[in-house]
Design a protein around this motif. Structure first.
Motif, PDB file in Angstrom:
ATOM      1  N   ILE A  26       0.834  -1.200   0.000  1.00 38.29           N
ATOM      2  CA  ILE A  26       0.000   0.000   0.000  1.00 38.29           C
ATOM      3  C   ILE A  26       0.873   1.255   0.000  1.00 38.29           C
ATOM      4  N   LEU A  27       1.940   1.257   0.801  1.00 36.94           N
ATOM      5  CA  LEU A  27       2.835   2.409   0.848  1.00 36.94           C
ATOM      6  C   LEU A  27       3.554   2.608  -0.486  1.00 36.94           C
ATOM      7  N   VAL A  28       3.891   1.521  -1.148  1.00 35.57           N
ATOM      8  CA  VAL A  28       4.538   1.631  -2.466  1.00 35.57           C
ATOM      9  C   VAL A  28       3.600   2.288  -3.465  1.00 35.57           C
ATOM     10  N   LEU A  29       2.359   1.840  -3.487  1.00 36.23           N
ATOM     11  CA  LEU A  29       1.383   2.437  -4.408  1.00 36.23           C
ATOM     12  C   LEU A  29       1.144   3.906  -4.070  1.00 36.23           C
ATOM     13  N   LEU A  30       1.109   4.223  -2.778  1.00 37.57           N
ATOM     14  CA  LEU A  30       0.944   5.621  -2.367  1.00 37.57           C
ATOM     15  C   LEU A  30       2.133   6.461  -2.825  1.00 37.57           C
ATOM     16  N   SER A  31       3.335   5.929  -2.695  1.00 39.87           N
ATOM     17  CA  SER A  31       4.532   6.654  -3.126  1.00 39.87           C
ATOM     18  C   SER A  31       4.538   6.868  -4.632  1.00 39.87           C
ATOM     19  N   ILE A  32       4.120   5.856  -5.377  1.00 39.91           N
ATOM     20  CA  ILE A  32       4.062   5.987  -6.840  1.00 39.91           C
ATOM     21  C   ILE A  32       3.078   7.080  -7.231  1.00 39.91           C
ATOM     22  N   ALA A  33       1.931   7.105  -6.571  1.00 40.51           N
ATOM     23  CA  ALA A  33       0.929   8.134  -6.876  1.00 40.51           C
ATOM     24  C   ALA A  33       1.460   9.528  -6.561  1.00 40.51           C
ATOM     25  N   MET A  34       2.176   9.669  -5.450  1.00 38.87           N
ATOM     26  CA  MET A  34       2.712  10.974  -5.068  1.00 38.87           C
ATOM     27  C   MET A  34       3.809  11.417  -6.017  1.00 38.87           C
ATOM     28  N   LEU A  35       4.700  10.500  -6.420  1.00 43.15           N
ATOM     29  CA  LEU A  35       5.768  10.851  -7.352  1.00 43.15           C
ATOM     30  C   LEU A  35       5.199  11.223  -8.717  1.00 43.15           C
ATOM     31  N   THR A  36       4.137  10.528  -9.121  1.00 41.21           N
ATOM     32  CA  THR A  36       3.486  10.883 -10.390  1.00 41.21           C
ATOM     33  C   THR A  36       2.902  12.284 -10.325  1.00 41.21           C
ATOM     34  N   THR A  37       2.292  12.604  -9.186  1.00 42.04           N
ATOM     35  CA  THR A  37       1.745  13.947  -9.007  1.00 42.04           C
ATOM     36  C   THR A  37       2.842  15.000  -9.047  1.00 42.04           C
ATOM     37  N   VAL A  38       3.968  14.709  -8.388  1.00 44.50           N
ATOM     38  CA  VAL A  38       5.099  15.653  -8.383  1.00 44.50           C
ATOM     39  C   VAL A  38       5.611  15.888  -9.798  1.00 44.50           C
ATOM     40  N   GLU A  39       5.711  14.821 -10.584  1.00 46.11           N
ATOM     41  CA  GLU A  39       6.199  14.970 -11.958  1.00 46.11           C
ATOM     42  C   GLU A  39       5.236  15.793 -12.807  1.00 46.11           C
TER      43      GLU A  39
END
Length: 283
Positions: free
Chosen positions: A255-268
């Motif tokens: 779950i934390l990995v998916l959350l991190s991916i979503a946040m990094l995508t938003t940052v990009e």
């Protein structure tokens, strides 16, 4: 991009070798994800792939560990603490970091490099040293093992990310817009909210996301200054690894990995929007 026709044999070799090296590094970095995420669906209480999983037997897969995560009182308590602490520290870090970045972007700021070094020092100093220092300081003023202490500690760790991202955004800011607003009678507060903030907002949001991720994943500092009531999700994972190893930890990690991916995508996406606003990249 294809190899240029005029490239020398050495340049052609480097062209393909560079891509192979990057691919290997990428596989090395994301390789653990290909193990953790499938194992989180293991029907058995093991940290290894069973024969049924290897043969893709549906009976070898289950959502039991995700169900345990969302129904356990201890995990739900840690989620609640993590969200409350992360949101509160993110708001404080974003406000303070943005103000600091605005001050550092001014050409009249004295000792700018020294102040910048102090503000980003939490990123450089080992976390265990920061945690020990915060413990002694917070204990002396009576806020150790309190929510306030944990929030302030996470705020200190998140401010550098906000300062760096907002400062980078302000690098391409046109100061003539501020002078134009002042010439039209706008006071500094109106100028900030009407002129500066809309242009640097992508950097502010990016810094806030990094501050949130830092707070949500922090474990070392919390071990020093938190009490049982302030147990966060990383602390619960740490306790689970030490006391009772359960595949529920794999579900939490996924779950934390998916959350991190979503946040990094938003940052990009925000980075691209910021470059588009400033005219760095074509629309």
């Amino acid at each position: 991009m294809a190899v240029p026709a005029y490239a020398t044999p050495a340049e052609k070799i480097w062209y393909y070798a560079f891509r192979i090296i990057c691919g290997l590094i990428f596989c090395f970095l994301v390789g653990p994800l290909f193990i953790i995420i499938p194992l989180s669906f293991n029907a058995e209480p093991y940290f290894s792939f069973t024969q049924k999983m290897l043969t893709l037997d549906p009976e070898g897969f289950s959502l039991r560990w995700y169900q345990d995560f969302f129904t356990s009182a201890a995990w739900l308590h840690s989620i609640k603490n993590s969200i409350i602490i992360a949101i509160a520290s993110t708001i404080l870090a974003t406000v303070l970091g943005t103000i600091a970045a605005l001050g550092l972007s001014s050409r009249f700021m004295p000792y700018r490099s020294v102040v910048m070094a102090i503000l980003i020092s939490p990123m450089i100093v080992p976390v265990i040293i920061s945690g020990a220092g915060m413990f002694f300081f917070f204990s002396s003023i009576g806020i150790a093992q309190t929510y306030l202490g944990v929030i302030l500690a996470h705020t200190a760790l998140g401010i550098p990310f906000v300062v760096i991202t907002v400062t980078a955004t302000l690098t391409g800011f046109d100061q003539s817009l501020v002078r134009a607003a002042a010439s039209m009678g706008a006071n500094p507060t109106v100028t900030f909210f009407k002129v500066i903030l809309p242009l640097v907002l992508p950097g502010v949001i990016s810094g806030a996301l990094f501050a949130f991720a830092t707070s949500f994943d922090e474990v070392v500092v919390v071990l020093f200054i938190s009490g049982p009531a302030q147990s966060t999700m990383p602390i619960q994972m740490w306790s689970g690894i030490r006391e009772s190893i359960s595949p529920t930890i794999l579900a939490v990690a996924s779950i934390l990995v998916l959350l991190s991916i979503a946040m990094l995508t938003t940052v990009e996406l925000l980075r691209r929007r910021s470059e588009k606003i400033r005219g760095i990249s074509p629309g």
